[in-house]
Design an enzyme around this catalytic site. Structure first.
Site, PDB file in Angstrom:
ATOM      1  N   GLY A  70      56.933  45.643  46.443  1.00 61.14           N
ATOM      2  CA  GLY A  70      56.373  46.825  47.088  1.00 61.14           C
ATOM      3  C   GLY A  70      54.879  46.982  46.826  1.00 61.14           C
ATOM      4  N   CYS A  71      54.466  46.720  45.602  1.00 66.14           N
ATOM      5  CA  CYS A  71      53.052  46.870  45.242  1.00 66.14           C
ATOM      6  C   CYS A  71      52.204  45.800  45.921  1.00 66.14           C
ATOM      7  CB  CYS A  71      52.897  46.815  43.728  1.00 66.14           C
ATOM      8  SG  CYS A  71      53.786  48.155  42.902  1.00 66.14           S
ATOM      9  N   THR A  72      52.737  44.614  46.055  1.00 71.65           N
ATOM     10  CA  THR A  72      52.030  43.553  46.762  1.00 71.65           C
ATOM     11  C   THR A  72      51.898  43.912  48.239  1.00 71.65           C
ATOM     12  OG1 THR A  72      52.804  41.893  45.187  1.00 71.65           O
ATOM     13  CG2 THR A  72      52.071  41.099  47.344  1.00 71.65           C
ATOM     14  N   GLY A 107      49.257  46.638  48.668  1.00 72.98           N
ATOM     15  CA  GLY A 107      47.910  46.093  48.506  1.00 72.98           C
ATOM     16  C   GLY A 107      47.483  45.285  49.715  1.00 72.98           C
TER      17      GLY A 107
END
Length: 157
Positions: A47-49, A52
């Protein structure tokens, strides 16, 4: 005891964090343009990738809208440097290892994974105007389409 968390339509208190690129990052140094501060739980997670990458892909449009972006998580600067390089993020990632900014923006929440409860960063985004005043906030962010919604808000500001 006074509340020490950010509030809509109020100036965000000065803070500084270690940043990718080697220089400390200060809020007052970003005050010449609008600013997106997005908090995410952990480098190199799916999710964080994805989040970003969405901000990365829209970065030229954010710049055209007079807006800078910084990503913040409790990961170390070493982790951030690798994450930024791997995905070619054009914006700085800030290391909030002591969670001071996370507390200031009130993004630490009880979370649950595999039945285990723990305190962690709730995916959240904040939009500040050129004077450092908090104008919009998104909490419990769902990644898909989020960066585009933030861009629309930045253009309206």
């Amino acid at each position: 005891m006074p509340d020490k968390t950010v509030k809509l339509d109020r100036k965000v208190p000065e803070f500084w964090l270690a940043a990718t690129g080697g220089e400390p990052w200060k809020l007052s140094g970003a005050a010449v343009r609008k600013l997106v501060v997005y908090f995410y739980p952990k480098d190199n997670t799916s999710g964080c990738t994805a989040e970003g990458i969405e901000f990365r892909d829209l970065y030229p449009k954010f710049r055209k809208a007079g807006t800078e972006i910084v990503g913040v998580s409790p990961d170390t600067l070493i982790s951030h440097d690798k994450f930024k390089a791997k995905y070619e993020f054009p914006f700085k990632l800030l290391a909030d290892v002591d969670r001071k900014a996370c507390l200031l923006f009130d993004v630490i929440r009880e979370k649950s994974m595999y039945g285990r409860k723990f305190m962690g960063v709730e995916r959240s985004t904040f939009l500040l105007d050129e004077k450092g005043v908090l104008r919009r906030e998104w909490r419990k962010v769902k990644v898909a389409g989020h960066a585009a919604a933030v861009l629309d808000a930045a253009r309206e500001l």
